[in-house]
Design an enzyme around this catalytic site. Structure first.
Site, PDB file in Angstrom:
ATOM      1  N   ARG A   1      86.080  44.960  34.447  1.00 18.43           N
ATOM      2  CA  ARG A   1      86.319  45.555  33.132  1.00 18.43           C
ATOM      3  C   ARG A   1      86.980  46.913  33.281  1.00 18.43           C
ATOM      4  O   ARG A   1      87.064  47.479  34.381  1.00 18.43           O
ATOM      5  CB  ARG A   1      85.003  45.716  32.367  1.00 18.43           C
ATOM      6  CG  ARG A   1      83.997  46.595  33.072  1.00 18.43           C
ATOM      7  CD  ARG A   1      82.850  47.016  32.181  1.00 18.43           C
ATOM      8  NE  ARG A   1      81.783  47.665  32.938  1.00 18.43           N
ATOM      9  CZ  ARG A   1      81.805  48.933  33.335  1.00 18.43           C
ATOM     10  NH1 ARG A   1      82.858  49.698  33.054  1.00 18.43           N
ATOM     11  NH2 ARG A   1      80.788  49.432  34.019  1.00 18.43           N
TER      12      ARG A   1
ATOM     13  N   THR B   1      78.319  52.631  34.797  1.00 15.82           N
ATOM     14  CA  THR B   1      77.253  52.763  33.806  1.00 15.82           C
ATOM     15  C   THR B   1      76.005  52.074  34.319  1.00 15.82           C
ATOM     16  O   THR B   1      76.001  51.464  35.399  1.00 15.82           O
ATOM     17  CB  THR B   1      77.684  52.184  32.444  1.00 15.82           C
ATOM     18  OG1 THR B   1      76.757  52.613  31.438  1.00 15.82           O
ATOM     19  CG2 THR B   1      77.742  50.667  32.470  1.00 15.82           C
ATOM     20  N   TRP B   2      74.939  52.189  33.548  1.00 20.24           N
ATOM     21  CA  TRP B   2      73.658  51.560  33.872  1.00 20.24           C
ATOM     22  C   TRP B   2      73.320  50.556  32.785  1.00 20.24           C
ATOM     23  O   TRP B   2      73.602  50.780  31.598  1.00 20.24           O
ATOM     24  CB  TRP B   2      72.567  52.624  33.945  1.00 20.24           C
ATOM     25  CG  TRP B   2      71.156  52.096  34.060  1.00 20.24           C
ATOM     26  CD1 TRP B   2      70.483  51.764  35.193  1.00 20.24           C
ATOM     27  CD2 TRP B   2      70.233  51.836  32.987  1.00 20.24           C
ATOM     28  NE1 TRP B   2      69.221  51.314  34.913  1.00 20.24           N
ATOM     29  CE2 TRP B   2      69.048  51.351  33.556  1.00 20.24           C
ATOM     30  CE3 TRP B   2      70.321  51.954  31.596  1.00 20.24           C
ATOM     31  CZ2 TRP B   2      67.939  50.988  32.788  1.00 20.24           C
ATOM     32  CZ3 TRP B   2      69.214  51.594  30.830  1.00 20.24           C
ATOM     33  CH2 TRP B   2      68.037  51.123  31.423  1.00 20.24           C
TER      34      TRP B   2
ATOM     35  N   ALA C   1      77.859  52.393  24.924  1.00 23.63           N
ATOM     36  CA  ALA C   1      79.044  52.379  25.772  1.00 23.63           C
ATOM     37  C   ALA C   1      79.827  51.095  25.530  1.00 23.63           C
ATOM     38  O   ALA C   1      79.249  50.042  25.213  1.00 23.63           O
ATOM     39  CB  ALA C   1      78.645  52.478  27.239  1.00 23.63           C
ATOM     40  N   ILE C   2      81.145  51.181  25.693  1.00 20.83           N
ATOM     41  CA  ILE C   2      82.013  50.022  25.520  1.00 20.83           C
ATOM     42  C   ILE C   2      82.980  49.953  26.697  1.00 20.83           C
ATOM     43  O   ILE C   2      83.605  50.946  27.062  1.00 20.83           O
ATOM     44  CB  ILE C   2      82.802  50.105  24.200  1.00 20.83           C
ATOM     45  CG1 ILE C   2      81.846  50.035  23.007  1.00 20.83           C
ATOM     46  CG2 ILE C   2      83.857  48.990  24.114  1.00 20.83           C
ATOM     47  CD1 ILE C   2      82.508  50.188  21.669  1.00 20.83           C
TER      48      ILE C   2
ATOM     49  N   PHE D   1      79.777  45.741  24.892  1.00 21.00           N
ATOM     50  CA  PHE D   1      79.079  46.980  24.558  1.00 21.00           C
ATOM     51  C   PHE D   1      77.657  46.945  25.080  1.00 21.00           C
ATOM     52  O   PHE D   1      77.079  45.880  25.347  1.00 21.00           O
ATOM     53  CB  PHE D   1      79.067  47.203  23.052  1.00 21.00           C
ATOM     54  CG  PHE D   1      78.282  46.168  22.271  1.00 21.00           C
ATOM     55  CD1 PHE D   1      76.911  46.297  22.078  1.00 21.00           C
ATOM     56  CD2 PHE D   1      78.913  45.058  21.725  1.00 21.00           C
ATOM     57  CE1 PHE D   1      76.184  45.337  21.368  1.00 21.00           C
ATOM     58  CE2 PHE D   1      78.194  44.097  21.013  1.00 21.00           C
ATOM     59  CZ  PHE D   1      76.832  44.241  20.839  1.00 21.00           C
TER      60      PHE D   1
ATOM     61  N   CYS E   1      79.930  56.887  32.891  1.00 17.34           N
ATOM     62  CA  CYS E   1      81.283  56.764  32.324  1.00 17.34           C
ATOM     63  C   CYS E   1      82.211  57.859  32.850  1.00 17.34           C
ATOM     64  O   CYS E   1      83.259  58.124  32.247  1.00 17.34           O
ATOM     65  CB  CYS E   1      81.250  56.783  30.804  1.00 17.34           C
ATOM     66  SG  CYS E   1      80.231  55.462  30.105  1.00 17.34           S
TER      67      CYS E   1
END
Length: 262
Positions: free
Chosen positions: A73, A78-79, A186-187, A200, A217
């Site tokens: 992606r 991120t987590w 987050a996205i 997301f 991020c």
């Protein structure tokens, strides 16, 4: 846009291991590209995991060597974990796909979701996702005797600044106490053959200390939060799930995606 189908992959004790969910995404993506199924959104909780998008830098990964799954992606590291509602909308869009417009639609659905719970959220220019804006009045100010302010904030001026090395008060999970901007959702997406993947992650009642091992991020001057933290009460994934479905359906089915202008 056609009717959106929702598929629940697993929550709570049935939270889904990341690689298994990624495999399911690829299966659904192939079926959607072949028009064997309608637009589909996978909804789930993940077992704890760090995932890194294509733009993740080594300096943003866990300092202690915690394993990270590298994925295809966009975005950075991120987590994911318990208490976080993850959605993977797998949609066929007109080509060339307007990726920014797709991200904005997801943000809009999540902003409406938060509003229904009584929390005002917004977008931040240049940063995807859904945000709670900080209170500049709460941010610590450095002064010298006589009250002269020193504008030496390393988060804003030092490319080598690393909040992970400054102690827990500077951790992303403590951003609300500092009055910093904080990301609630987050996205990160990928588009292949005109069909979207990934999506997301909305923090409901997650333990956000999971973010403290990384630079979430890639953002060093802000933090993370959850609906529970902002509202001061437990807000579970089960409570948020039907509200997210409602607003995703309203936003995605009511708009006709257009190809990106070329």
């Amino acid at each position: 846009m056609s009717e959106l189908r929702f598929v629940h992959l697993g929550f709570g004790g049935d939270a889904v291991e990341y690689l298994e969910a990624w495999r399911r995404q690829r299966e659904v993506h192939a079926a959607r590209f072949a028009d064997e199924i309608p637009d589909t959104c996978l909804l789930l909780e993940h077992q704890p995991v760090y995932t890194a998008g294509r733009r993740t830098e080594d300096s943003e990964r866990p300092l202690d060597g915690t394993p990270v799954v590298d994925v295809d992606r966009g975005g950075k590291i991120t987590w994911h974990g318990p208490g976080q509602l993850v959605g993977y909308p797998i949609l066929k869009l007109p080509r060339p796909v307007d990726v920014v417009a797709h991200v904005r639609r997801l943000e809009e659905a999540l902003i409406r979701t938060c509003a229904e719970f009584g929390l005002a959220t917004t977008r931040v220019e240049g940063r995807s996702g859904v945000w709670v804006l900080g209170d500049p009045g709460k941010q610590a100010e450095e002064t010298v005797p006589g009250g002269l302010e020193l504008d030496f904030d390393p988060a804003l001026h030092d490319d080598e600044y690393d909040p992970r090395l400054r102690g827990p008060q500077y951790a992303p999970s403590n951003a609300g106490q500092r009055g910093d901007d904080r990301k609630l959702a987050a996205i990160g997406i990928r588009v292949a053959k005109g069909v979207t993947m990934h999506g997301f992650a909305l923090n409901c009642d997650s333990d956000n200390t999971g973010y403290d091992r990384i630079v979430p991020c890639g953002i060093r001057d802000a933090g993370v939060t959850s609906l529970s933290q902002e509202l001061g009460r437990p807000v579970t994934v089960a409570e948020v799930l039907p509200v997210v479905e409602k607003h995703l359906r309203a936003v995605l089915e009511s708009t006709e995606p257009l190809p990106r202008a070329v």
